[in-house]
Write an enzyme that holds these catalytic residues in place. Structure first.
Site, PDB file in Angstrom:
ATOM      1  NE  ARG A 162      -3.586  -2.159   0.385  1.00 45.05           N
ATOM      2  CZ  ARG A 162      -3.704  -3.589   0.159  1.00 45.05           C
ATOM      3  NH1 ARG A 162      -2.916  -4.029  -0.554  1.00 45.05           N
ATOM      4  NH2 ARG A 162      -4.261  -4.835   0.177  1.00 45.05           N
ATOM      5  CB  SER A 237      -9.001  -1.772   3.642  1.00 48.97           C
ATOM      6  OG  SER A 237      -9.402  -2.445   3.369  1.00 48.97           O
ATOM      7  CD  GLU A 333      -5.343   0.478   2.528  1.00 48.65           C
ATOM      8  OE1 GLU A 333      -6.265  -0.236   1.793  1.00 48.65           O
ATOM      9  OE2 GLU A 333      -5.233  -0.110   3.648  1.00 48.65           O
TER      10      GLU A 333
END
Length: 337
Positions: A162, A237, A333
């Site tokens: 990520r 998420s 995130e």
């Protein structure tokens, strides 16, 4: 060149947070982007793509550039692969479906991820054992200050979990306008290792899956676990899955023998953040219109009129509780503004 003022951004972010931009313009071409950057070089800018990986906590006192550059080009390559170029404003899932309908393989596990093509490399989006970097060839980007175009190849992007160069040394420096992928036309290397995908294929009695079969399985799984942002505001998420040194994980495991984990390598262990949050009792809970999804604790949701601040406070409460309970630091995130 049409600039709108006091523009509501509620429909431009998947959380559905109702904040306003002091000024807003939709960018529909590279040329237009360069012209706007030149004519507004002394003005504060805010770059907005699909709005799927952000939490807006206040009005945006800047010129919002909504990247809406469309177009997909196929470049013939070898007997087994092709290069596909997609402009930044293309919807990611629609682009994946375009490739699958052409019979191309490589992106099927990334079906139904919200957002646009241009922001995908920034996050190195991933799902079900596949990451963007696996098919990424290069991207073209415009430097905000110099307005010069630059090509970033796979290695230069320094992709991680990520993560990419666009979240670190080049953060806020470039606007991605086009991304090129290498996908397969035959002899596809399909990734079915995730149990949920295998189960979907088994239920459908599919023993020799195609990219379309994998995409259908992923879509079914995501629809069963994750809320549709058009129905229930969310950004997917909200937290990353923590990566822990094996020594620290073993210490935590002594205190929590039932902790879920995946071995990354001999020195690193990944712990599912959703499991940690669920164990702390947050799954399905709601505070006003801010809450945690009832089927996936990794997803924070807006039930209608939650503010960005309310969701931010909830996320901090979750982080603090997980830290106290497991001595694991959760990392957000999404981008918070």
């Amino acid at each position: 060149m049409h600039i709108e003022h006091q523009k509501s951004l509620q429909s431009y972010n998947t959380f559905g947070i109702n904040v306003a931009a002091s000024a807003f313009i939709a960018i529909t071409s590279d040329k237009m982007l360069i012209e706007v950057l030149k004519s507004h070089q002394n003005q504060s800018l805010f770059i907005l793509s699909g709005g799927s990986n952000m939490l807006l906590t206040q009005d945006i006192d800047a010129l919002v550039l909504h990247i809406a550059i469309k177009g997909i080009t196929i470049i013939k390559d070898t007997d087994t692969t092709v290069l596909v170029q997609a402009n930044a404003g293309e919807n990611w899932h629609d682009f994946v479906q375009f490739c699958i309908q052409k019979g191309y393989g490589g992106l099927e596990n990334l079906s139904l991820i919200p957002g646009c093509v241009g922001s995908a490399p920034i996050q190195n989006i991933g799902a079900y054992g596949v990451e963007l970097k696996d098919t990424f060839v290069s991207c073209e980007a415009v430097h905000i200050k110099t307005r010069k175009k630059k090509i970033f190849d796979n290695k230069t992007c320094n992709f991680g979990y990520r993560n990419s160069i666009f979240k670190h040394t080049e953060k806020g420096e470039y606007i991605i306008t086009q991304v090129t992928f290498r996908v397969t036309t035959k002899n596809h290397n399909l990734n079915t290792q995730y149990g949920a995908i295998e189960e979907e294929l088994f239920l459908k009695q599919i023993t020799t899956p195609t990219p379309q079969d994998i995409a259908n399985a992923v879509i079914n799984i995501r629809k069963s676990k994750l809320p549709d942002p058009k129905v229930l505001g969310n950004s997917g998420s909200f937290f990353k899955n923590p990566l822990l040194p094996k020594s620290k994980f073993l210490s935590i495991q002594q205190q929590h023998p039932n902790i879920k984990f995946y071995t990354v390598d001999e020195n690193t262990v990944k712990v599912p953040a959703g499991w940690l949050i669920e164990q702390c009792g947050f799954k399905g809970k709601r505070w006003g219109d801010a809450g945690v999804h009832k089927q996936q604790a990794l997803v924070l949701v807006n039930y209608g009129n939650a503010s960005g601040q309310e969701l931010l406070i909830l996320s901090q409460k979750i982080k603090d509780t997980v830290k106290t309970t497991f001595d694991i630091e959760l990392e957000v995130e999404v981008n918070i503004f």
